[in-house]
Design a protein around this motif. Sequence first.
Motif, PDB file in Angstrom:
ATOM      1  N   ALA A  19      56.206  16.154   9.328  1.00 16.22           N
ATOM      2  CA  ALA A  19      54.991  15.836  10.079  1.00 16.22           C
ATOM      3  C   ALA A  19      55.447  16.074  11.611  1.00 16.22           C
ATOM      4  N   GLU A  44      50.766  17.901   8.156  1.00 18.68           N
ATOM      5  CA  GLU A  44      49.965  17.258   9.120  1.00 18.68           C
ATOM      6  C   GLU A  44      50.712  17.271  10.304  1.00 18.68           C
ATOM      7  N   TRP A  63      44.840  13.106  12.969  1.00 17.68           N
ATOM      8  CA  TRP A  63      45.730  13.922  12.164  1.00 17.68           C
ATOM      9  C   TRP A  63      45.090  15.107  12.004  1.00 17.68           C
ATOM     10  N   THR A  65      45.489  18.932   9.563  1.00 14.80           N
ATOM     11  CA  THR A  65      46.287  19.866   8.881  1.00 14.80           C
ATOM     12  C   THR A  65      46.188  21.140   9.433  1.00 14.80           C
ATOM     13  N   CYS A  73      45.887   9.867   7.191  1.00 19.26           N
ATOM     14  CA  CYS A  73      47.113  10.095   6.616  1.00 19.26           C
ATOM     15  C   CYS A  73      48.281   9.173   6.748  1.00 19.26           C
ATOM     16  N   ARG A 178      38.902  16.627  -1.051  1.00 23.87           N
ATOM     17  CA  ARG A 178      40.077  16.926  -0.326  1.00 23.87           C
ATOM     18  C   ARG A 178      41.052  17.409  -1.432  1.00 23.87           C
ATOM     19  N   ASP A 209      51.115  18.700  -1.346  1.00 26.00           N
ATOM     20  CA  ASP A 209      51.589  18.020  -0.229  1.00 26.00           C
ATOM     21  C   ASP A 209      52.973  17.110  -0.790  1.00 26.00           C
ATOM     22  N   THR A 212      52.527  11.777  -0.254  1.00 26.74           N
ATOM     23  CA  THR A 212      51.269  11.446   0.315  1.00 26.74           C
ATOM     24  C   THR A 212      51.202   9.905   0.522  1.00 26.74           C
ATOM     25  N   SER A 214      48.376   8.183   1.969  1.00 31.51           N
ATOM     26  CA  SER A 214      46.994   7.931   1.483  1.00 31.51           C
ATOM     27  C   SER A 214      46.843   7.949   0.247  1.00 31.51           C
TER      28      SER A 214
END
Length: 269
Positions: A19, A44, A63, A65, A73, A178, A209, A212, A214
Amino acid sequence: MRIRIVDAFTDRPFGGNPAGVLLLDAFGDDAWMQRVALEVNHAETAFAHRLAEGGETDWALRWFTPVAEVRMCGHATLATAHVLHGTGAHEGPVRFATRSGVLVATPRQDGSITLDFPTAPLTEVEVPAGIAEPLGAEPRRAFDTGPDVGDLLVELADEKTVRALAPDHKALGAHSARGLIATARAEDPSRGYDFVSRCFFPNVGIDEDPVTGSAHTALAPFWSERLGSTVLTGLQASPRSGRVGTELRGDRTLLSGRAVTTIEGELLV
């Protein structure tokens, strides 16, 4: 201003989920932050600035993308807390003001950081017609994860099936807001994890991803109910891979992991 790349949910460089992190005096123009996130080109990029003392929160956090701002996130929150503690910009628990409410990141003596996030509300839904072909496997069950996470969670037959997925990302994007979380029980819990997952978010510019946070606010209640434990470890079986410790506390889920700063430089624009 300083910009950092932090690998989150890992204890080694080039693992976990990278990130971008920028600590600002105030949020920039939305279009500028989006352009920075596209330039960083990781899943992110987090933008944070300090808030006035004496309030309910310490730092504001957003955050992006490469193509859109997101509501929640985990890995970029962990990365931001890692930067704040590592640079001495903040000591102790950090209370972030975000679009998903107040999120708290607490450093631990072992070097890990624990995030306090809202638990995703799971609602079982019919397995979407035609999803097996773009996903590459037939789901056993499917669950909506609520507005903050915005994913479709699907349970697959076994760990081998999750690891072998090679989805058609463009076609998969039609089945959720998403993206999609694919999960299965671990084949061998003695390896140090209880369940596996992979996450695909083509609708926000992320085909897969790496790790993750979340998504684990949905995976934690899903697997806690089935495995009979509120404390679990998830392995996200992406090519970079990473582990997320989860602890279910009713409407809150604790996510724990480590982070490593791999790049630090100067943003010139």
